[in-house]
Design a protein around this motif. Structure first.
Motif, PDB file in Angstrom:
ATOM      1  N   LEU A  27       0.830  -1.208   0.000  1.00 53.61           N
ATOM      2  CA  LEU A  27       0.000   0.000   0.000  1.00 53.61           C
ATOM      3  C   LEU A  27       0.863   1.255   0.000  1.00 53.61           C
ATOM      4  N   ALA A  28       1.945   1.244   0.771  1.00 55.04           N
ATOM      5  CA  ALA A  28       2.831   2.406   0.826  1.00 55.04           C
ATOM      6  C   ALA A  28       3.504   2.670  -0.513  1.00 55.04           C
ATOM      7  N   LEU A  29       3.769   1.602  -1.278  1.00 54.12           N
ATOM      8  CA  LEU A  29       4.427   1.733  -2.578  1.00 54.12           C
ATOM      9  C   LEU A  29       3.440   1.910  -3.723  1.00 54.12           C
ATOM     10  N   GLY A  30       2.161   1.904  -3.417  1.00 51.74           N
ATOM     11  CA  GLY A  30       1.141   2.057  -4.449  1.00 51.74           C
ATOM     12  C   GLY A  30       0.928   0.812  -5.287  1.00 51.74           C
ATOM     13  N   LEU A  31       1.274  -0.363  -4.741  1.00 52.70           N
ATOM     14  CA  LEU A  31       1.117  -1.623  -5.465  1.00 52.70           C
ATOM     15  C   LEU A  31      -0.144  -2.343  -4.992  1.00 52.70           C
ATOM     16  N   ASP A  32      -0.484  -3.414  -5.686  1.00 51.97           N
ATOM     17  CA  ASP A  32      -1.618  -4.229  -5.283  1.00 51.97           C
ATOM     18  C   ASP A  32      -1.307  -4.870  -3.930  1.00 51.97           C
ATOM     19  N   PRO A  33      -2.105  -4.600  -2.904  1.00 51.49           N
ATOM     20  CA  PRO A  33      -1.812  -5.176  -1.582  1.00 51.49           C
ATOM     21  C   PRO A  33      -1.818  -6.697  -1.574  1.00 51.49           C
ATOM     22  N   ALA A  34      -2.583  -7.321  -2.478  1.00 52.31           N
ATOM     23  CA  ALA A  34      -2.613  -8.783  -2.538  1.00 52.31           C
ATOM     24  C   ALA A  34      -1.234  -9.337  -2.872  1.00 52.31           C
ATOM     25  N   LEU A  35      -0.512  -8.677  -3.778  1.00 51.01           N
ATOM     26  CA  LEU A  35       0.825  -9.127  -4.153  1.00 51.01           C
ATOM     27  C   LEU A  35       1.759  -9.072  -2.958  1.00 51.01           C
ATOM     28  N   GLY A  36       1.721  -7.958  -2.239  1.00 48.07           N
ATOM     29  CA  GLY A  36       2.563  -7.829  -1.051  1.00 48.07           C
ATOM     30  C   GLY A  36       2.202  -8.843   0.007  1.00 48.07           C
ATOM     31  N   GLY A  37       0.902  -9.106   0.182  1.00 47.92           N
ATOM     32  CA  GLY A  37       0.471 -10.077   1.179  1.00 47.92           C
ATOM     33  C   GLY A  37       0.953 -11.484   0.871  1.00 47.92           C
ATOM     34  N   VAL A  49       7.586 -16.587  14.951  1.00 43.63           N
ATOM     35  CA  VAL A  49       7.619 -15.852  13.682  1.00 43.63           C
ATOM     36  C   VAL A  49       6.246 -15.239  13.393  1.00 43.63           C
ATOM     37  N   LEU A  50       5.188 -15.977  13.699  1.00 38.87           N
ATOM     38  CA  LEU A  50       3.822 -15.455  13.530  1.00 38.87           C
ATOM     39  C   LEU A  50       3.644 -14.157  14.292  1.00 38.87           C
ATOM     40  N   ALA A  51       3.999 -14.175  15.571  1.00 37.68           N
ATOM     41  CA  ALA A  51       3.836 -12.975  16.398  1.00 37.68           C
ATOM     42  C   ALA A  51       4.712 -11.832  15.896  1.00 37.68           C
ATOM     43  N   GLY A  52       5.934 -12.167  15.460  1.00 37.51           N
ATOM     44  CA  GLY A  52       6.834 -11.131  14.976  1.00 37.51           C
ATOM     45  C   GLY A  52       6.336 -10.455  13.705  1.00 37.51           C
ATOM     46  N   PHE A  53       5.853 -11.251  12.744  1.00 40.50           N
ATOM     47  CA  PHE A  53       5.342 -10.677  11.500  1.00 40.50           C
ATOM     48  C   PHE A  53       4.071  -9.875  11.744  1.00 40.50           C
ATOM     49  N   LEU A  54       3.190 -10.389  12.609  1.00 39.51           N
ATOM     50  CA  LEU A  54       1.961  -9.647  12.910  1.00 39.51           C
ATOM     51  C   LEU A  54       2.280  -8.336  13.596  1.00 39.51           C
ATOM     52  N   GLY A  55       3.205  -8.368  14.560  1.00 39.75           N
ATOM     53  CA  GLY A  55       3.603  -7.135  15.232  1.00 39.75           C
ATOM     54  C   GLY A  55       4.240  -6.143  14.272  1.00 39.75           C
ATOM     55  N   LEU A  56       5.080  -6.644  13.363  1.00 39.95           N
ATOM     56  CA  LEU A  56       5.707  -5.772  12.375  1.00 39.95           C
ATOM     57  C   LEU A  56       4.658  -5.115  11.486  1.00 39.95           C
ATOM     58  N   GLY A  57       3.664  -5.890  11.068  1.00 41.88           N
ATOM     59  CA  GLY A  57       2.607  -5.322  10.230  1.00 41.88           C
ATOM     60  C   GLY A  57       1.833  -4.232  10.933  1.00 41.88           C
ATOM     61  N   VAL A  58       1.505  -4.454  12.206  1.00 46.35           N
ATOM     62  CA  VAL A  58       0.774  -3.434  12.972  1.00 46.35           C
ATOM     63  C   VAL A  58       1.621  -2.178  13.142  1.00 46.35           C
ATOM     64  N   LEU A  59       2.921  -2.349  13.358  1.00 45.23           N
ATOM     65  CA  LEU A  59       3.809  -1.196  13.522  1.00 45.23           C
ATOM     66  C   LEU A  59       3.982  -0.416  12.222  1.00 45.23           C
ATOM     67  N   LEU A  60       3.994  -1.107  11.095  1.00 48.00           N
ATOM     68  CA  LEU A  60       4.216  -0.433   9.813  1.00 48.00           C
ATOM     69  C   LEU A  60       3.067   0.500   9.443  1.00 48.00           C
ATOM     70  N   ILE A  61       1.878   0.221   9.908  1.00 45.46           N
ATOM     71  CA  ILE A  61       0.730   1.048   9.541  1.00 45.46           C
ATOM     72  C   ILE A  61       0.910   2.496   9.994  1.00 45.46           C
ATOM     73  N   PRO A  62       1.230   2.766  11.282  1.00 47.37           N
ATOM     74  CA  PRO A  62       1.483   4.167  11.664  1.00 47.37           C
ATOM     75  C   PRO A  62       2.825   4.694  11.154  1.00 47.37           C
ATOM     76  N   LEU A  63       3.835   3.815  11.076  1.00 46.52           N
ATOM     77  CA  LEU A  63       5.151   4.277  10.634  1.00 46.52           C
ATOM     78  C   LEU A  63       5.127   4.753   9.182  1.00 46.52           C
ATOM     79  N   LEU A  64       4.332   4.086   8.359  1.00 42.68           N
ATOM     80  CA  LEU A  64       4.216   4.461   6.951  1.00 42.68           C
ATOM     81  C   LEU A  64       3.050   5.417   6.698  1.00 42.68           C
ATOM     82  N   LEU A  97      -0.233   5.047   6.972  1.00 40.35           N
ATOM     83  CA  LEU A  97      -1.221   4.444   6.086  1.00 40.35           C
ATOM     84  C   LEU A  97      -2.619   4.583   6.651  1.00 40.35           C
ATOM     85  N   ARG A  98      -3.569   4.714   5.763  1.00 43.55           N
ATOM     86  CA  ARG A  98      -4.972   4.667   6.150  1.00 43.55           C
ATOM     87  C   ARG A  98      -5.488   3.268   5.844  1.00 43.55           C
TER      88      ARG A  98
END
Length: 256
Positions: A49-59, A88-103, A105-106
């Motif tokens: 989303l931050a790069l303007g790409l299809d979020p499905a691809l990034g996911g 790893v699950l907790a780490g990736f989920l936490g990283l995703g939640v942190l990236l939303i305000p850091l980037l 994003l709405r």
């Protein structure tokens, strides 16, 4: 076209696709990995989303990366497979939640985690069709190998089957399925549709094809009934489908 037609079609497609994939995961003993993938897609969604790409691809890329990181850590150090996956699950989920305000994003985090079936569009349906085509291609091209791998993984490796390649392909398909189902039930509740419809009657089927067909029919019934009940009760469809999956496994529930 009635306003409810597209959400209902999406619910039925997800109800068919998730249990079919879940059957492969259960027989391959890879179901815990699907839980990891369903949570690991969030950082990729945010970055795309931050790069303007299809979020499905990034996911999809993020989900597969999470699975590869977990397998590499477990293989390298011989740690407990379950402990590594959950970490790893907790780490990736936490990283995703942190990236939303850091980037900056709405992003409606609640819709990502729990779905918003009434807001699906044609692009969501297209992603589901792509995921279905990928699953069909995997099964058609590798059916015998998948059966062998599910019955005897050590024997499959001994006779030279591409075990790691098959598991990577299954992880990729699982990531596609999770991302496509995200609009319907979210990345958290999708695990219920991957698991619950598979379990009743699994021991009574005689082939992998029969197990996939049976679980898909049960999943479609759950999704369709959950969606209809959500409209009647004016409740969110995704969580209600998750509760319906739980009801399927409660004592006294039987699929004959």
């Amino acid at each position: 076209m009635p306003w409810w037609f597209l959400p209902l079609l999406m619910a039925l497609m997800v109800g068919l696709l998730c249990p079919a994939t879940g059957t492969l995961l259960v027989t391959q003993r890879r179901l815990l990995q699907s839980n990891l993938i369903s949570h690991a897609v969030l950082p990729g969604l945010a970055v795309a989303l931050a790069l303007g790409l299809d979020p499905a691809l990034g996911g999809v890329l993020s989900g597969v990366l999470g699975a590869l990181v977990a397998e590499r850590l477990q293989r390298r150090d011989g740690r407990s497979h379950e402990a590594v996956i959950n970490t790893v699950l907790a780490g990736f989920l936490g990283l995703g939640v942190l990236l939303i305000p850091l980037l900056n994003l709405r992003l409606d985090l609640e819709a990502v985690l729990f779905g918003d079936l009434l807001a699906v569009g044609s692009s969501d349906l297209l992603r589901t069709l792509i995921a279905a085509a990928s699953l069909l291609l995997l099964v058609v091209c590798s059916y015998r190998s998948l059966v062998y791998l599910g019955v005897d993984p050590d024997g499959a490796a001994a006779v030279g089957l591409p075990v790691r390649g098959l598991r990577l392909a299954l992880a990729f398909v699982t990531a596609l399925v999770v991302v496509s189902a995200m609009a319907a039930v979210g990345v958290v509740l999708v695990i219920a549709l991957l698991c619950a419809p598979v379990l009743p009657g699994l021991h009574r089927v005689t082939s992998l094809r029969a197990a996939m067909l049976r679980s898909s029919l049960v999943g479609m019934a759950l999704s369709g009934a959950g969606f209809a009940l959500a409209l009647f009760l004016n409740l969110p469809p995704g969580p209600l489908i998750g509760v319906a999956c739980l009801g399927l496994l409660l004592p006294g529930s039987r699929i004959r």
